[in-house]
Motif scaffolding. Structure first.
Motif, PDB file in Angstrom:
ATOM      1  N   LYS A   7      29.938  39.879 -37.236  1.00  0.00           N
ATOM      2  CA  LYS A   7      28.845  39.334 -38.436  1.00  0.00           C
ATOM      3  C   LYS A   7      28.888  37.930 -38.468  1.00  0.00           C
ATOM      4  O   LYS A   7      27.869  37.089 -38.345  1.00  0.00           O
ATOM      5  CB  LYS A   7      29.396  40.039 -39.669  1.00  0.00           C
ATOM      6  N   ASP A   8      30.059  36.908 -38.208  1.00  0.00           N
ATOM      7  CA  ASP A   8      30.247  35.679 -38.444  1.00  0.00           C
ATOM      8  C   ASP A   8      29.440  35.056 -37.225  1.00  0.00           C
ATOM      9  O   ASP A   8      28.914  34.073 -37.454  1.00  0.00           O
ATOM     10  CB  ASP A   8      31.797  35.211 -38.371  1.00  0.00           C
ATOM     11  N   MET A   9      29.964  35.679 -36.258  1.00  0.00           N
ATOM     12  CA  MET A   9      29.180  35.195 -34.998  1.00  0.00           C
ATOM     13  C   MET A   9      27.611  35.099 -34.812  1.00  0.00           C
ATOM     14  O   MET A   9      26.964  34.312 -34.636  1.00  0.00           O
ATOM     15  CB  MET A   9      29.850  35.841 -33.711  1.00  0.00           C
ATOM     16  N   LEU A  12      26.640  32.210 -37.039  1.00  0.00           N
ATOM     17  CA  LEU A  12      26.853  30.950 -36.570  1.00  0.00           C
ATOM     18  C   LEU A  12      25.592  30.738 -35.384  1.00  0.00           C
ATOM     19  O   LEU A  12      25.195  29.818 -35.280  1.00  0.00           O
ATOM     20  CB  LEU A  12      28.036  30.916 -35.809  1.00  0.00           C
ATOM     21  N   ASP A  13      25.139  31.866 -34.738  1.00  0.00           N
ATOM     22  CA  ASP A  13      24.272  31.623 -33.801  1.00  0.00           C
ATOM     23  C   ASP A  13      22.847  31.584 -34.449  1.00  0.00           C
ATOM     24  O   ASP A  13      22.173  30.618 -34.028  1.00  0.00           O
ATOM     25  CB  ASP A  13      23.915  33.196 -32.945  1.00  0.00           C
ATOM     26  N   GLN A  14      22.540  32.135 -35.507  1.00  0.00           N
ATOM     27  CA  GLN A  14      21.480  31.793 -36.368  1.00  0.00           C
ATOM     28  C   GLN A  14      21.373  30.488 -36.946  1.00  0.00           C
ATOM     29  O   GLN A  14      20.243  29.808 -36.935  1.00  0.00           O
ATOM     30  CB  GLN A  14      21.272  32.999 -37.520  1.00  0.00           C
ATOM     31  N   TRP A  15      22.554  29.873 -37.400  1.00  0.00           N
ATOM     32  CA  TRP A  15      22.619  28.780 -37.961  1.00  0.00           C
ATOM     33  C   TRP A  15      22.329  27.671 -36.717  1.00  0.00           C
ATOM     34  O   TRP A  15      21.484  26.716 -37.102  1.00  0.00           O
ATOM     35  CB  TRP A  15      23.990  28.559 -38.544  1.00  0.00           C
ATOM     36  N   VAL A 207      42.075  36.730 -22.061  1.00  0.00           N
ATOM     37  CA  VAL A 207      40.958  36.155 -22.737  1.00  0.00           C
ATOM     38  C   VAL A 207      40.816  34.771 -22.521  1.00  0.00           C
ATOM     39  O   VAL A 207      41.681  33.976 -22.804  1.00  0.00           O
ATOM     40  CB  VAL A 207      41.042  36.753 -24.137  1.00  0.00           C
ATOM     41  N   ALA A 208      39.505  34.449 -22.266  1.00  0.00           N
ATOM     42  CA  ALA A 208      39.362  32.982 -22.266  1.00  0.00           C
ATOM     43  C   ALA A 208      38.100  32.669 -23.402  1.00  0.00           C
ATOM     44  O   ALA A 208      37.339  33.563 -23.175  1.00  0.00           O
ATOM     45  CB  ALA A 208      38.803  32.528 -20.923  1.00  0.00           C
ATOM     46  N   VAL A 209      38.143  31.683 -24.095  1.00  0.00           N
ATOM     47  CA  VAL A 209      37.170  31.157 -24.970  1.00  0.00           C
ATOM     48  C   VAL A 209      36.458  30.024 -24.439  1.00  0.00           C
ATOM     49  O   VAL A 209      37.219  29.108 -24.526  1.00  0.00           O
ATOM     50  CB  VAL A 209      37.837  30.965 -26.204  1.00  0.00           C
ATOM     51  N   GLU A 210      35.201  29.896 -24.405  1.00  0.00           N
ATOM     52  CA  GLU A 210      34.514  28.608 -23.788  1.00  0.00           C
ATOM     53  C   GLU A 210      33.269  28.382 -24.697  1.00  0.00           C
ATOM     54  O   GLU A 210      32.807  28.988 -25.510  1.00  0.00           O
ATOM     55  CB  GLU A 210      33.719  29.125 -22.474  1.00  0.00           C
ATOM     56  N   ASP A 211      33.400  27.002 -24.922  1.00  0.00           N
ATOM     57  CA  ASP A 211      32.475  26.454 -25.589  1.00  0.00           C
ATOM     58  C   ASP A 211      31.083  26.551 -25.347  1.00  0.00           C
ATOM     59  O   ASP A 211      30.758  26.272 -23.947  1.00  0.00           O
ATOM     60  CB  ASP A 211      32.669  25.041 -25.880  1.00  0.00           C
ATOM     61  N   ILE A 212      30.010  26.798 -26.160  1.00  0.00           N
ATOM     62  CA  ILE A 212      28.568  26.798 -25.843  1.00  0.00           C
ATOM     63  C   ILE A 212      27.648  26.075 -26.553  1.00  0.00           C
ATOM     64  O   ILE A 212      26.434  26.078 -26.562  1.00  0.00           O
ATOM     65  CB  ILE A 212      28.071  28.457 -25.934  1.00  0.00           C
ATOM     66  N   SER A 213      28.441  24.851 -27.162  1.00  0.00           N
ATOM     67  CA  SER A 213      27.720  23.875 -27.850  1.00  0.00           C
ATOM     68  C   SER A 213      27.364  24.270 -29.144  1.00  0.00           C
ATOM     69  O   SER A 213      26.455  23.517 -29.731  1.00  0.00           O
ATOM     70  CB  SER A 213      26.231  23.585 -27.053  1.00  0.00           C
ATOM     71  N   LEU A 214      28.024  25.016 -29.864  1.00  0.00           N
ATOM     72  CA  LEU A 214      27.943  25.346 -31.285  1.00  0.00           C
ATOM     73  C   LEU A 214      28.762  24.291 -32.141  1.00  0.00           C
ATOM     74  O   LEU A 214      28.331  24.103 -33.179  1.00  0.00           O
ATOM     75  CB  LEU A 214      28.531  26.712 -31.487  1.00  0.00           C
TER      76      LEU A 214
END
Length: 214
Positions: A7-9, A12-15, A207-214
């Protein structure tokens, strides 16, 4: 590391899209490119085939981007669609237009006979990308999704999951029967809760976490 719920994600996408005016296609491009970079680590000059299985949603759109980038980097990409392009989300359809302009090989899985080429490719591929369902998916795997997950789990190729292994709940880590077991999961922006709670933790692999410009 920051860990968020599905839900948080979504919020964040909508924001990012609504308030920061970052186009959805940019986020999808960044996610797919990041997944492709991780997939490249599995390839060698002698073994450079990649299987990509995509669903109809934005997770599938990430997979389409990854397939395009891998093909541009010289990989032998075999793309398997669980739906016809007409059923794709808007973002996935936009990326499908780019795929059609390439020489990339693709197949639509319609019935059980359609799985034969997939199973053959999974025996020789260097890596298989699971881009069927993302962190927002809930409930059991059914139909071609369940059959595709079974093919991934029984195949010889290591599985790289995009965002979440298909069938794993992004919040609770609970796994639907037949959920994908990944060697590695590339997730985006922040870690998702379900990747760190068993059995999701075990099914996610590295598990790898990658930035997507958020």
């Amino acid at each position: 590391m920051k860990i968020v719920s599905a839900k948080d994600m979504r919020a964040l996408d909508q924001w990012a899209i609504g308030e920061r005016h970052i186009p959805e296609l940019i986020l999808m491009e960044n996610a797919g490119r990041a997944a492709a970079e991780h997939a490249l680590a599995y390839l060698t000059p002698a073994k450079n085939q990649v299987v990509v299985i995509v669903g109809k949603g934005n997770n599938g759109g990430d997979g389409l981007v990854a397939a395009r980038h891998l093909r541009q980097r010289g990989a032998d990409v075999r793309l398997f669609l669980l739906h016809t392009p007409e059923e794709f989300s808007a973002g996935a359809r936009a990326n499908w237009a780019f795929i059609e302009a390439t020489d990339l090989r693709w197949y639509v899985i319609k019935d059980k006979n359609s799985f034969y080429p997939l199973k053959l490719c999974l025996e020789t591929a260097a890596v298989a990308i699971d881009a069927m369902l993302g962190s927002g998916a809930r409930g059991p795997l059914e139909g071609n999704y369940l059959a595709a997950a079974a093919a991934l789990n029984s195949g010889a190729a290591p599985v790289l999951a995009v965002d979440m292994p298909s069938g794993v709940d992004g919040d609770t880590g609970q796994a639907a029967p037949g959920a994908v077991k990944a060697a590695e999961t590339v997730t985006f922006a922040y870690g998702k809760q379900g990747l760190y709670i068993y059995p999701g933790r075990e099914l996610a692999g590295k598990v790898a976490v990658e930035d997507i410009s958020l």
